[in-house]
Scaffold this motif. Structure first.
Motif, PDB file in Angstrom:
ATOM      1  N   VAL A  34       1.825  56.713  57.827  1.00 11.83           N
ATOM      2  CA  VAL A  34       1.751  57.681  56.729  1.00 11.83           C
ATOM      3  C   VAL A  34       2.332  59.018  57.154  1.00 11.83           C
ATOM      4  O   VAL A  34       2.433  59.330  58.346  1.00 11.83           O
ATOM      5  CB  VAL A  34       0.303  57.879  56.258  1.00 11.83           C
ATOM      6  N   THR A  36       2.141  63.314  56.159  1.00 13.29           N
ATOM      7  CA  THR A  36       1.512  64.411  55.428  1.00 13.29           C
ATOM      8  C   THR A  36       2.259  65.698  55.758  1.00 13.29           C
ATOM      9  O   THR A  36       2.764  65.848  56.868  1.00 13.29           O
ATOM     10  CB  THR A  36       0.027  64.569  55.821  1.00 13.29           C
ATOM     11  N   GLY A  38       1.958  65.245  51.433  1.00 11.14           N
ATOM     12  CA  GLY A  38       2.647  64.376  50.487  1.00 11.14           C
ATOM     13  C   GLY A  38       3.581  65.140  49.575  1.00 11.14           C
ATOM     14  O   GLY A  38       4.456  64.558  48.939  1.00 11.14           O
ATOM     15  N   GLU A  39       3.408  66.472  49.520  1.00 10.44           N
ATOM     16  CA  GLU A  39       4.258  67.322  48.703  1.00 10.44           C
ATOM     17  C   GLU A  39       4.642  68.566  49.491  1.00 10.44           C
ATOM     18  O   GLU A  39       3.880  69.042  50.329  1.00 10.44           O
ATOM     19  CB  GLU A  39       3.540  67.737  47.412  1.00 10.44           C
ATOM     20  N   ARG A 141      11.926  62.546  45.285  1.00  6.51           N
ATOM     21  CA  ARG A 141      11.018  61.877  46.224  1.00  6.51           C
ATOM     22  C   ARG A 141      11.863  61.447  47.415  1.00  6.51           C
ATOM     23  O   ARG A 141      12.807  60.671  47.269  1.00  6.51           O
ATOM     24  CB  ARG A 141      10.367  60.661  45.564  1.00  6.51           C
ATOM     25  N   GLU A 143      12.202  59.606  51.079  1.00  7.56           N
ATOM     26  CA  GLU A 143      11.589  58.620  51.954  1.00  7.56           C
ATOM     27  C   GLU A 143      12.044  58.824  53.400  1.00  7.56           C
ATOM     28  O   GLU A 143      13.203  59.176  53.644  1.00  7.56           O
ATOM     29  CB  GLU A 143      11.936  57.205  51.494  1.00  7.56           C
ATOM     30  N   PRO A 173       7.108  55.925  54.512  1.00  6.23           N
ATOM     31  CA  PRO A 173       6.458  57.219  54.308  1.00  6.23           C
ATOM     32  C   PRO A 173       7.352  58.091  53.425  1.00  6.23           C
ATOM     33  O   PRO A 173       8.575  58.076  53.570  1.00  6.23           O
ATOM     34  CB  PRO A 173       6.348  57.790  55.726  1.00  6.23           C
ATOM     35  N   ILE A 175       7.620  61.882  50.720  1.00  2.89           N
ATOM     36  CA  ILE A 175       7.072  63.124  50.182  1.00  2.89           C
ATOM     37  C   ILE A 175       7.764  63.429  48.858  1.00  2.89           C
ATOM     38  O   ILE A 175       8.875  62.954  48.599  1.00  2.89           O
ATOM     39  CB  ILE A 175       7.257  64.321  51.144  1.00  2.89           C
ATOM     40  N   SER A 203      -3.331  69.371  52.131  1.00  3.20           N
ATOM     41  CA  SER A 203      -2.996  68.007  51.714  1.00  3.20           C
ATOM     42  C   SER A 203      -3.632  66.988  52.640  1.00  3.20           C
ATOM     43  O   SER A 203      -4.150  65.966  52.201  1.00  3.20           O
ATOM     44  CB  SER A 203      -1.475  67.822  51.692  1.00  3.20           C
ATOM     45  N   THR A 204      -3.588  67.273  53.953  1.00  2.15           N
ATOM     46  CA  THR A 204      -4.178  66.350  54.921  1.00  2.15           C
ATOM     47  C   THR A 204      -5.680  66.227  54.704  1.00  2.15           C
ATOM     48  O   THR A 204      -6.246  65.128  54.731  1.00  2.15           O
ATOM     49  CB  THR A 204      -3.913  66.848  56.353  1.00  2.15           C
ATOM     50  N   SER A 207      -6.278  64.256  51.607  1.00  6.08           N
ATOM     51  CA  SER A 207      -6.006  62.839  51.846  1.00  6.08           C
ATOM     52  C   SER A 207      -7.141  62.196  52.612  1.00  6.08           C
ATOM     53  O   SER A 207      -7.619  61.112  52.273  1.00  6.08           O
ATOM     54  CB  SER A 207      -4.695  62.686  52.627  1.00  6.08           C
TER      55      SER A 207
END
Length: 242
Positions: A34, A36, A38-39, A141, A143, A173, A175, A203-204, A207
């Motif tokens: 994953v 982080t 995500g944004e 987005r 990857e 993964p 964002i 975000s972390t 999550s």
């Protein structure tokens, strides 16, 4: 010795299923590589943390190779004790404008983190890479496919979601890049975006909280299954006595 009755077997099975369900929840929640946050905002430096808590079919992990999206021209891997780090350079077909308006002719296409000692399956580790997200990728987005190599075998986390949004078996993964900050500043005094780091931490935390809530819900459901099994067993025994 009293024989094990069907009701007792049922209760034991229910309790076992509940326990397995409760224990499996955290494992399932961390079954991928994953990234982080995500944004992140466009036109800014962002520190991306890649993490994994498993090997390749239980084989220890030896390295992670991260593919950098072609839109990203500025990449700075963080040093990490116990790991060697390699930047794989790619020549651009034509010069492009870099993060500070300078013309660049090459970029980091891949970052390879290799562990001095393989990471056993079931142990979490992470590493960080700072990138500059250009303004033109706002709304996209991005990857970051990761090849996880192990003592035996490898897993390529490079698959995109399906047309219906369903998660593939080995998701890359990724964002989501938001609009650039209104103040127009892409970094702080120390060369990176403090707001991005704050967003990363937030975000972390979010999550981790979501994963924890999911694990707790599934765990409670598993325990509930066990309790129901016990109730059924007791009811069956009372019925026989009557």
């Amino acid at each position: 010795m009293r024989p094990i009755t069907r009701s007792a077997t049922l209760a034991a099975s229910a309790l076992g299923a509940g326990a397995l369900l409760a224990l499996a929840a955290p494992v399932a929640a961390h079954a991928h590589v994953v990234v982080t946050p995500g944004e992140a905002a466009a036109a800014s430096y962002t520190v991306l943390e890649f993490a994994s808590g498993h090997g390749c079919d239980e084989s220890p992990t030896t390295s992670f190779t991260v593919d950098i999206p072609e839109q990203i021209l500025s990449v700075t891997p963080n040093l990490k004790e116990g790991w060697t780090i390699e930047k794989v350079i790619e020549q651009l077909d034509e010069p492009a404008e870099g993060a500070h308006g300078t013309q660049v002719t090459e970029r980091v296409a891949q970052v390879v983190y290799t562990a001095a000692t393989p990471i056993p399956d079931g142990y979490r580790d992470s590493f960080e890479v700072q990138v500059f997200l250009p303004e033109e990728v706002a709304g996209e987005r991005l990857e970051f496919p990761v090849l996880q190599s192990c003592v035996e075998g490898e897993t390529n986390w490079n698959e995109s979601p399906g047309a219906d949004g369903a998660e593939p078996e080995h998701p890359a993964p990724a964002i989501v890049v938001g609009e650039a900050a209104s103040d127009g500043h892409g970094h702080g005094d120390d060369g990176h975006d403090d707001s991005a780091e704050t967003a990363s931490a937030t975000s972390t935390a979010a999550s981790d909280a979501s994963v924890d809530v999911l694990a707790r819900v599934v765990g409670i459901a598993g325990l509930a299954v066990g309790v129901v099994g016990v109730v059924i067993a007791l009811a069956a025994r009372r019925g026989r006595k009557a």
